[in-house]
Enzyme design. Sequence first.
Site, mmCIF file in Angstrom:
data_model
loop_
_atom_site.group_PDB
_atom_site.id
_atom_site.type_symbol
_atom_site.label_atom_id
_atom_site.label_comp_id
_atom_site.label_asym_id
_atom_site.label_seq_id
_atom_site.Cartn_x
_atom_site.Cartn_y
_atom_site.Cartn_z
ATOM 1 N N ASP A 9 0.852 -1.191 0.000
ATOM 2 C CA ASP A 9 0.000 0.000 0.000
ATOM 3 C C ASP A 9 0.881 1.232 0.000
ATOM 4 O O ASP A 9 2.054 1.176 0.333
ATOM 5 C CB ASP A 9 -0.913 0.012 1.238
ATOM 6 C CG ASP A 9 -1.820 1.238 1.257
ATOM 7 O OD1 ASP A 9 -2.509 1.477 0.253
ATOM 8 O OD2 ASP A 9 -1.809 1.991 2.252
ATOM 9 N N TYR A 41 -0.207 8.619 -2.776
ATOM 10 C CA TYR A 41 -0.054 8.337 -4.200
ATOM 11 C C TYR A 41 -1.154 9.029 -5.023
ATOM 12 O O TYR A 41 -0.960 9.292 -6.210
ATOM 13 C CB TYR A 41 -0.153 6.823 -4.471
ATOM 14 C CG TYR A 41 1.082 6.003 -4.125
ATOM 15 C CD1 TYR A 41 2.159 6.534 -3.405
ATOM 16 C CD2 TYR A 41 1.167 4.669 -4.526
ATOM 17 C CE1 TYR A 41 3.267 5.753 -3.107
ATOM 18 C CE2 TYR A 41 2.280 3.886 -4.235
ATOM 19 C CZ TYR A 41 3.329 4.432 -3.516
ATOM 20 O OH TYR A 41 4.425 3.652 -3.222
ATOM 21 N N GLY A 42 -2.284 9.271 -4.407
ATOM 22 C CA GLY A 42 -3.472 9.772 -5.121
ATOM 23 C C GLY A 42 -3.229 10.948 -6.051
ATOM 24 O O GLY A 42 -3.701 10.956 -7.181
ATOM 25 N N CYS A 72 -3.813 -0.751 -2.354
ATOM 26 C CA CYS A 72 -4.018 0.659 -2.697
ATOM 27 C C CYS A 72 -4.760 0.758 -4.036
ATOM 28 O O CYS A 72 -4.335 0.166 -5.033
ATOM 29 C CB CYS A 72 -2.647 1.329 -2.804
ATOM 30 S SG CYS A 72 -2.675 3.026 -3.408
ATOM 31 N N ASN A 73 -5.859 1.509 -4.039
ATOM 32 C CA ASN A 73 -6.647 1.647 -5.272
ATOM 33 C C ASN A 73 -5.860 2.349 -6.365
ATOM 34 O O ASN A 73 -5.926 1.969 -7.536
ATOM 35 C CB ASN A 73 -7.926 2.446 -5.005
ATOM 36 C CG ASN A 73 -8.932 1.682 -4.181
ATOM 37 O OD1 ASN A 73 -9.868 1.098 -4.713
ATOM 38 N ND2 ASN A 73 -8.731 1.651 -2.879
ATOM 39 N N THR A 74 -5.110 3.395 -6.003
ATOM 40 C CA THR A 74 -4.359 4.158 -6.995
ATOM 41 C C THR A 74 -3.287 3.282 -7.642
ATOM 42 O O THR A 74 -3.119 3.273 -8.864
ATOM 43 C CB THR A 74 -3.729 5.406 -6.341
ATOM 44 O OG1 THR A 74 -4.724 6.080 -5.550
ATOM 45 C CG2 THR A 74 -3.181 6.350 -7.387
ATOM 46 N N GLU A 151 -6.390 11.604 7.472
ATOM 47 C CA GLU A 151 -5.034 11.608 8.032
ATOM 48 C C GLU A 151 -4.794 12.776 8.987
ATOM 49 O O GLU A 151 -3.813 12.773 9.727
ATOM 50 C CB GLU A 151 -3.998 11.587 6.898
ATOM 51 C CG GLU A 151 -4.127 10.315 6.068
ATOM 52 C CD GLU A 151 -2.858 9.904 5.352
ATOM 53 O OE1 GLU A 151 -1.943 10.740 5.222
ATOM 54 O OE2 GLU A 151 -2.780 8.734 4.932
ATOM 55 N N THR A 185 -8.655 3.309 0.026
ATOM 56 C CA THR A 185 -8.433 2.641 1.311
ATOM 57 C C THR A 185 -8.978 3.422 2.509
ATOM 58 O O THR A 185 -9.377 2.833 3.502
ATOM 59 C CB THR A 185 -6.923 2.456 1.551
ATOM 60 O OG1 THR A 185 -6.253 3.708 1.302
ATOM 61 C CG2 THR A 185 -6.355 1.390 0.637
ATOM 62 N N HIS A 186 -8.940 4.753 2.409
ATOM 63 C CA HIS A 186 -9.286 5.580 3.572
ATOM 64 C C HIS A 186 -10.784 5.818 3.739
ATOM 65 O O HIS A 186 -11.225 6.205 4.817
ATOM 66 C CB HIS A 186 -8.615 6.951 3.457
ATOM 67 C CG HIS A 186 -7.132 6.933 3.680
ATOM 68 N ND1 HIS A 186 -6.286 6.054 3.035
ATOM 69 C CD2 HIS A 186 -6.340 7.704 4.467
ATOM 70 C CE1 HIS A 186 -5.039 6.301 3.423
ATOM 71 N NE2 HIS A 186 -5.041 7.291 4.293
HETATM 72 N N1 I24 Z 1 -5.106 7.765 9.596
HETATM 73 C C1 I24 Z 1 -4.346 7.549 8.541
HETATM 74 N N2 I24 Z 1 -3.126 8.086 8.335
HETATM 75 C C2 I24 Z 1 -2.610 8.896 9.264
HETATM 76 C C3 I24 Z 1 -4.613 8.590 10.512
HETATM 77 C C4 I24 Z 1 -3.358 9.172 10.412
HETATM 78 N N3 I24 Z 1 -3.140 9.930 11.510
HETATM 79 C C5 I24 Z 1 -4.238 9.815 12.280
HETATM 80 N N4 I24 Z 1 -5.131 9.003 11.686
HETATM 81 N N5 I24 Z 1 -1.405 9.414 9.111
HETATM 82 O O1 I24 Z 1 -4.781 6.698 7.571
HETATM 83 C C6 I24 Z 1 -0.693 9.198 7.867
HETATM 84 C C7 I24 Z 1 0.684 9.694 7.906
HETATM 85 N N6 I24 Z 1 1.532 8.910 8.811
HETATM 86 C C8 I24 Z 1 1.389 7.455 8.672
HETATM 87 C C9 I24 Z 1 2.356 6.711 9.569
HETATM 88 O O2 I24 Z 1 3.680 7.130 9.309
HETATM 89 C C10 I24 Z 1 3.859 8.533 9.414
HETATM 90 C C11 I24 Z 1 2.921 9.281 8.535
HETATM 91 C C12 I24 Z 1 -5.930 5.924 7.783
HETATM 92 C C13 I24 Z 1 -5.562 4.680 8.514
HETATM 93 C C14 I24 Z 1 -6.511 3.592 8.267
HETATM 94 C C15 I24 Z 1 -6.081 2.324 8.934
HETATM 95 C C16 I24 Z 1 -6.463 8.624 12.170
HETATM 96 C C17 I24 Z 1 -6.597 7.141 12.437
HETATM 97 C C18 I24 Z 1 -5.786 6.456 13.325
HETATM 98 C C19 I24 Z 1 -5.966 5.094 13.569
HETATM 99 C C20 I24 Z 1 -6.930 4.400 12.864
HETATM 100 C C21 I24 Z 1 -7.723 5.037 11.955
HETATM 101 C C22 I24 Z 1 -7.529 6.429 11.738
HETATM 102 F F1 I24 Z 1 -4.851 7.118 13.989
HETATM 103 F F2 I24 Z 1 -8.260 7.071 10.853
HETATM 104 N N1 DGL Z 2 -4.123 4.089 -0.674
HETATM 105 C C1 DGL Z 2 -4.644 5.138 -1.533
HETATM 106 C C2 DGL Z 2 -5.804 4.596 -2.388
HETATM 107 O O1 DGL Z 2 -6.487 3.670 -2.009
HETATM 108 C C3 DGL Z 2 -5.087 6.350 -0.751
HETATM 109 C C4 DGL Z 2 -3.946 7.125 -0.138
HETATM 110 C C5 DGL Z 2 -3.006 7.703 -1.157
HETATM 111 O O2 DGL Z 2 -3.406 8.633 -1.912
HETATM 112 O O3 DGL Z 2 -1.895 7.216 -1.228
HETATM 113 O O4 DGL Z 2 -6.045 5.089 -3.457
#
Ligand code: I24
Ligand code: DGL
Length: 273
Positions: A9, A41-42, A72-74, A151, A185-186
């Site tokens: 992913d 990646y989107g 990952c869909n993208t 995120e 995915t999100h």
């Molecule tokens: N959810 C995602 N990515 C994040 C996040 C999040 N921060 C809080 N929550 N950060 O994706 C992305 C950038 N990070 C990733 C780790 O390395 C450093 C950079 C969605 C995750 C889906 C499993 C909110 C959050 C969470 C736990 C579960 C779900 C969720 F913290 F939305």
């Molecule tokens: N995993 C990507 C998808 O499902 C979403 C996050 C991204 O843009 O990288 O398209």
Amino acid sequence: MDQPIGVIDSGVGGLTVARELMRQLPKEQLIYLGDTVRCPYGPRPEKEVIRYTLEMVDFLMEKQIKLLVIACNTATAFTLEFLQEKLSIPVIGVIQPGARAAMKITKTKKIGVIGTEGTIKSKAYPHALEYISSKLDIYDLACPKFVPLVESGQFSREAAEQIVSDSLQPMLKHHGLDTLILGCTHYPLLADQIKAVMGQRVQIISSGEETAREVSVIMSYQHIAYEGERLAKHQFYTTGSPILFEQIANRWMDYPVQFIEQVTIDQTLIDNE
Ligand code: I24
Ligand code: DGL
């Protein structure tokens, strides 16, 4: 067969797919690789997504995986066909399973698809849907604000509802639409808000669940499922911070995610300067 299933992913979002795989296939061991350093990646150009994805695939192929899931869909949109031809193991993306599920559920034959800019631009969902049936009306829409929203981690209910509602307005114009594919995915993390905007009559499809079913079918068909008695132990790799990966993963997964290893993939540093 006691070899692991590889899952790739762009970051942590694919854990939504990994969780479904663990739930539906509890005996299978997973090796998950998330490219958190180069996420998202989107919004990236096709060429970049292809190069990054192939680098991840090389890494997992060295680990002797028996099947590859592109969570990952993208990445699926831009590399699935190529990888299915190039690799000697089965390769499963998240797009076809979602498309097939939507096809089975729709009564009005009017299907909506939402995803990242890359996924929507690629037309991979309309192509997959048209391949299954030519008598469909397909409405696709990029929702580039949804990934940053999830995120940001600290969105209030109201703020999320507002962004989701504003973004989905074009989709509401299509009368008779009864099925919406969450092509990212999100988006399952925004499912409640999306349902509230789309209304009760619209069925929501998340590709993760459907993909796990597809993996299960392919494994029995190809006789590569694990049939022994050992407990599944999964491995997690990230190109970014293992600590941050661990925090998010453990809030999302039922399985204790630990001993995450950081991997350096060629070019990783150069691309982000
Ligand atoms: N959810 C995602 N990515 C994040 C996040 C999040 N921060 C809080 N929550 N950060 O994706 C992305 C950038 N990070 C990733 C780790 O390395 C450093 C950079 C969605 C995750 C889906 C499993 C909110 C959050 C969470 C736990 C579960 C779900 C969720 F913290 F939305
Ligand atoms: N995993 C990507 C998808 O499902 C979403 C996050 C991204 O843009 O990288 O398209």
